[in-house]
Write a protein that holds these residues in place. Structure first.
Motif, PDB file in Angstrom:
ATOM      1  N   LEU A  71     -10.221 -55.918 -15.746  1.00  0.00           N
ATOM      2  CA  LEU A  71      -9.393 -54.798 -16.203  1.00  0.00           C
ATOM      3  C   LEU A  71      -8.763 -54.145 -14.986  1.00  0.00           C
ATOM      4  O   LEU A  71      -9.454 -53.805 -14.020  1.00  0.00           O
ATOM      5  N   VAL A  72      -7.454 -53.963 -14.995  1.00  0.00           N
ATOM      6  CA  VAL A  72      -6.722 -53.457 -13.829  1.00  0.00           C
ATOM      7  C   VAL A  72      -5.985 -52.189 -14.219  1.00  0.00           C
ATOM      8  O   VAL A  72      -5.303 -52.139 -15.255  1.00  0.00           O
ATOM      9  N   LYS A  73      -6.095 -51.171 -13.358  1.00  0.00           N
ATOM     10  CA  LYS A  73      -5.391 -49.898 -13.553  1.00  0.00           C
ATOM     11  C   LYS A  73      -4.524 -49.644 -12.332  1.00  0.00           C
ATOM     12  O   LYS A  73      -5.008 -49.646 -11.199  1.00  0.00           O
ATOM     13  N   VAL A  74      -3.219 -49.460 -12.558  1.00  0.00           N
ATOM     14  CA  VAL A  74      -2.270 -49.214 -11.479  1.00  0.00           C
ATOM     15  C   VAL A  74      -1.824 -47.763 -11.562  1.00  0.00           C
ATOM     16  O   VAL A  74      -1.174 -47.351 -12.543  1.00  0.00           O
ATOM     17  N   GLY A  75      -2.181 -46.977 -10.542  1.00  0.00           N
ATOM     18  CA  GLY A  75      -1.788 -45.575 -10.528  1.00  0.00           C
ATOM     19  C   GLY A  75      -2.346 -44.840 -11.725  1.00  0.00           C
ATOM     20  O   GLY A  75      -3.535 -44.907 -12.052  1.00  0.00           O
ATOM     21  N   THR A  76      -1.466 -44.117 -12.417  1.00  0.00           N
ATOM     22  CA  THR A  76      -1.879 -43.346 -13.595  1.00  0.00           C
ATOM     23  C   THR A  76      -1.656 -44.112 -14.888  1.00  0.00           C
ATOM     24  O   THR A  76      -1.863 -43.571 -15.978  1.00  0.00           O
ATOM     25  N   ALA A  77      -1.200 -45.357 -14.796  1.00  0.00           N
ATOM     26  CA  ALA A  77      -0.942 -46.153 -15.995  1.00  0.00           C
ATOM     27  C   ALA A  77      -2.253 -46.527 -16.670  1.00  0.00           C
ATOM     28  O   ALA A  77      -3.317 -46.562 -16.039  1.00  0.00           O
ATOM     29  N   ASP A  80      -3.039 -48.072  -6.226  1.00  0.00           N
ATOM     30  CA  ASP A  80      -1.768 -47.361  -6.350  1.00  0.00           C
ATOM     31  C   ASP A  80      -0.653 -48.253  -5.835  1.00  0.00           C
ATOM     32  O   ASP A  80      -0.886 -49.168  -5.022  1.00  0.00           O
ATOM     33  N   GLU A  81       0.546 -48.000  -6.272  1.00  0.00           N
ATOM     34  CA  GLU A  81       1.699 -48.812  -5.866  1.00  0.00           C
ATOM     35  C   GLU A  81       2.811 -47.902  -5.364  1.00  0.00           C
ATOM     36  O   GLU A  81       3.088 -46.847  -5.947  1.00  0.00           O
ATOM     37  N   ARG A  82       3.442 -48.344  -4.284  1.00  0.00           N
ATOM     38  CA  ARG A  82       4.581 -47.608  -3.737  1.00  0.00           C
ATOM     39  C   ARG A  82       5.685 -48.591  -3.399  1.00  0.00           C
ATOM     40  O   ARG A  82       5.445 -49.612  -2.755  1.00  0.00           O
ATOM     41  N   ILE A  83       6.886 -48.269  -3.832  1.00  0.00           N
ATOM     42  CA  ILE A  83       8.053 -49.118  -3.568  1.00  0.00           C
ATOM     43  C   ILE A  83       9.082 -48.305  -2.791  1.00  0.00           C
ATOM     44  O   ILE A  83       9.383 -47.154  -3.155  1.00  0.00           O
ATOM     45  N   GLY A  84       9.604 -48.879  -1.726  1.00  0.00           N
ATOM     46  CA  GLY A  84      10.611 -48.184  -0.928  1.00  0.00           C
ATOM     47  C   GLY A  84      11.251 -49.099   0.086  1.00  0.00           C
ATOM     48  O   GLY A  84      10.919 -50.282   0.196  1.00  0.00           O
ATOM     49  N   THR A  85      12.181 -48.537   0.863  1.00  0.00           N
ATOM     50  CA  THR A  85      12.913 -49.292   1.889  1.00  0.00           C
ATOM     51  C   THR A  85      12.334 -48.986   3.256  1.00  0.00           C
ATOM     52  O   THR A  85      12.211 -47.809   3.645  1.00  0.00           O
TER      53      THR A  85
END
Length: 736
Positions: free
Chosen positions: A222-228, A262-267
């Protein structure tokens, strides 16, 4: 009991399907499938194991192997159907099946809707939850023992909810509150995942001591990403560095693995090493720490932190406890700014003089790398936009197979490259090329198609031309009644003639001419005529026939044939169907006066007589006629050959129009002291062609200054016909 319950629960949430697991409930009770689970066909139909669903609906099932027939009964409803058939019977009435009954992996499968609606059940399909809910009044849940049994846990046990893959517990409850699988609570272990394989995993807990656990064969991830919400995933979804909570089974194996990150997307603005970690600065937002051993993927391929470049868009997988990224994925690579796009060079391999139909031309283009490009050949159908393929950075090729039906001189390839909305100027190939994809054009032939001849030796004549590379007179072939007569025929660049040496047998005659141009294109034609015995036409003469005719000479024609007929004569290919006058019964006469432009060599003279019944006969005069009034063709120089060496004198000889006057001019060119160019005139000479067109000069002395070296002699030869018209000039160069 727990082991049986666990097996049944896993069967509920992980039944095999073509795409994803499908669960089935009857009045809220899960249906277990110990062997083959439900499937979804390509057309969307849901196929389920017949026996499990029918028995869950309270029906008695029987299978008759002799007839491959299945029967099911419930109350007053009786169902029968055969494997492979698209029609079933409900109480004797036919009912269509969306998909035929079939045997899959040893299990009989039927369309779910047919099975359920046959007993009047209500069927609901939730595509998102991959759940089929069946409601039927009076249906009793089936309780089994052993593998596949379903049993609820005691009410006092605190359960955890295991969701169907891809769905959260709340989403499952919204579909059917009774559907989730319930497992008893077990002792757990929390920490950071440091290693994982197909059979075991290692977790570093708060104590700092790593602990390795074996994986249960039926482990759930079971996987939880951030607050999802938490979502069920495959084991491969876990990565070293994830925060995990482990629940063990009675054997101490890791049975439930709950991971979070947690996941973070950016440049990326910059990414640099700092001690035991890397620091990532983004164009927006705060910096982030990255583990030195982080898993790095570049466009789904393994990479390293040192290969990440500013301007690239990345996704970080961050441990929520340590707040460090344990994985980095490059989503978009940095694209260099294109200053300009240019084509540097265009070349091709069409170096031969002519390119014919079916040949392949390869164009090579050099220019800006990583561009898209096209090449076109103006005037050539099918070559308006040939794609350029980059073989190495900055080098492109395009292949063109020349189509039939086109001739081009001075053709060129035009190339254009485009990159990032910028286009280069169009650049042409440095060298032009010529295309001849059209065969020679065949003109009028005699004897004509379908004609009848009384002359058993008719004269064959015809014209041809080629607007491209030019006709190759050495590759023209004539076949008469299957016999190759090419060696006995005369071929020039514009016409041919052939006189049979023996009589042709009376009856149908088949002739075929095949011509080639110098590029290798071929054209052929077959035609037929008939040789008939002489009856309408007895004799025919054309006088004079013992010498070439000059301007102003009169050719007299006389034929003897059937009285009251219509008679015409033809001379070569120029004079056609001129009338003859019937001077007395059966005697036909006429004349032809030679014109200034007339040039004919061994031209046949024929007369055609058509009687009142429409019958036709053609006869040819015994001797052919040569007319030398018009401009002759350019003389042919047979000797000396081009580049030949001669002695102190030379005799020039060759062929041209009979009786023509030949003019010969000989010049020399050389050097004094091997430096200064010098040239001069040897002299002008004349000769006369005989009746067959052969000519030759008297010996010409080649007198030049002794001090000259590197001498080259040039002879210019032209002809003048009896009508005063001149020909073109033939040139030959030779050495002393």
């Amino acid at each position: 009991m727990k082991k049986a319950f666990l097996a049944a629960s896993l069967a509920l949430v992980s039944g095999t399907t073509w795409a994803q697991s499908i669960a089935v409930t009857v009045n809220g009770n899960a249906v277990a499938f110990p062997k083959q689970g439900p499937l979804q066909a390509p057309d969307g139909s849901i196929l389920v194991p017949l026996r499990e669903v029918f028995e869950s609906l309270g029906a008695a099932v029987q299978f008759l192997p002799q007839t491959r027939t299945i029967t099911a009964s419930r109350g007053n409803t009786n169902i029968s159907l055969q494997l492979g058939e698209s029609v079933g019977f409900v109480n004797g009435k036919p009912k269509s099946l969306t998909t035929p009954a079939q045997n899959i992996a040893g299990t009989t499968m039927l369309p779910l809707r047919f099975l359920s609606e046959a007993f009047g059940a209500e069927v609901k399909w939730d595509a998102n939850a991959r759940l089929v809910a069946i409601t039927l009044a009076g249906a009793k849940p089936v309780v089994k023992t052993g593998v596949g049994a379903v049993k609820l846990p005691p009410a006092e046990e605190k359960p955890i909810i295991i969701p169907v893959k891809g769905l959260t517990p709340d989403e499952i409850k919204a579909v059917n509150p009774t559907a989730p699988v319930i497992l008893p609570k077990t002792e757990g272990l929390a920490g950071v995942l440091t290693a994982i394989s197909a059979t075991e995993l290692t977790v570093k807990s708060a104590t700092g001591i790593p602990e390795t656990l074996a994986l249960a064969p039926d482990a759930i991830v079971l996987v939880k990403v951030g607050t999802a919400p938490q979502v069920r995933q495959e084991l491969s979804a876990l990565k070293s560095g994830d925060a995990v909570q482990i629940k063990r089974n009675s054997q101490g194996q890791a049975f439930v693995i709950e991971a979070s990150y947690d996941e973070r997307i950016g440049t990326i603005k910059s990414l640099e090493a700092l001690g035991d970690r890397w620091i990532a600065l983004f164009t927006e937002g705060p910096p982030a720490e990255v583990e030195t051993q982080a898993d790095v993927q570049r466009l789904s391929k393994p990479s390293s932190l040192s290969e990440v470049r500013p301007g690239e868009r990345v996704s970080l997988r961050i441990n929520p406890v340590t707040h460090r990224a344990v994985a980095l994925a490059v989503l978009e690579v940095e694209k260099p700014v294109t200053a300009k796009v240019e084509v540097l060079k265009v070349s091709h391999n069409a170096n031969q003089k002519w390119v014919k139909a079916g040949d392949t031309i390869t164009f090579s283009v050099a220019g800006t790398a990583a561009a898209k490009g096209t090449l076109r050949v103006p005037g050539l159908p099918g070559a308006e936009a040939l794609p350029l393929v980059e073989t190495t950075p900055g080098n492109y090729v395009a292949n063109l197979t020349v189509p039939a039906g086109t001739s081009l001189k001075d053709a060129t390839g035009l190339a254009t490259l485009t990159l990032d909305s910028l286009s280069s100027p169009t650049v042409a190939s440095a060298e032009t090329f010529a295309i001849d994809a059209v065969g020679p054009t065949l003109g009028t032939f005699t004897p004509t198609e379908g004609s009848e001849f009384t002359d058993p030796r008719p004269n064959f004549t015809g014209t041809y031309s080629d607007q491209g590379s030019g006709l190759d007179a050495k590759k023209v072939q004539l076949v008469v009644n299957g016999e190759d007569v090419t060696a006995r025929a005369i071929f020039t660049e514009t016409f041919f003639t052939y006189q049979p040496q023996a009589d042709l047998a009376p009856g149908p005659i088949l002739a075929k001419l095949t011509a080639h141009d110098t590029a290798g294109n071929e054209t052929s034609r077959e035609w037929r005529f008939t040789v008939i015995p002489t009856s309408l036409l007895k004799s025919f003469v054309a006088l004079p026939d013992d010498r070439p005719l000059n301007f102003g000479d009169v050719l007299t024609l006389k034929a003897l044939g059937a009285p009251g007929s219509k008679a015409t004569f033809s001379l070569g290919v120029k004079v056609k169907d001129q009338p003859l006058k019937e001077d007395s019964p059966g005697v036909y006469v006429g004349t032809y006066t030679v014109q200034k432009q007339d040039v004919m060599v061994a031209a046949p003279v024929t007369v055609t007589v058509t009687d009142t019944r429409g019958r036709t006969a053609t006869l040819k005069a015994a001797n052919a006629i040569t007319v030398t009034a018009g401009p002759p063709e350019t003389p042919i120089i047979d000797q000396p050959q081009e580049g030949a060496s001669v002695g102190g004198s030379v005799v020039l000889s060759g062929r041209c129009l009979p009786n023509a006057t030949i003019k010969v001019t000989v010049r020399y060119a050389g050097k004094r002291a091997s430096i200064l160019a010098a040239s001069g005139l040897i002299g002008e000479y004349s000769a006369k062609a005989d009746a067959s067109g052969r000519w030759a000069t008297e010996p010409i002395l080649l007198r030049v200054p002794k001090e000259l070296t590197g001498l080259v002699f040039t002879a210019e030869v032209s002809a003048t016909g009896t009508g005063g018209k001149g020909s073109g000039t033939a040139i030959v160069k030779f050495k002393k």
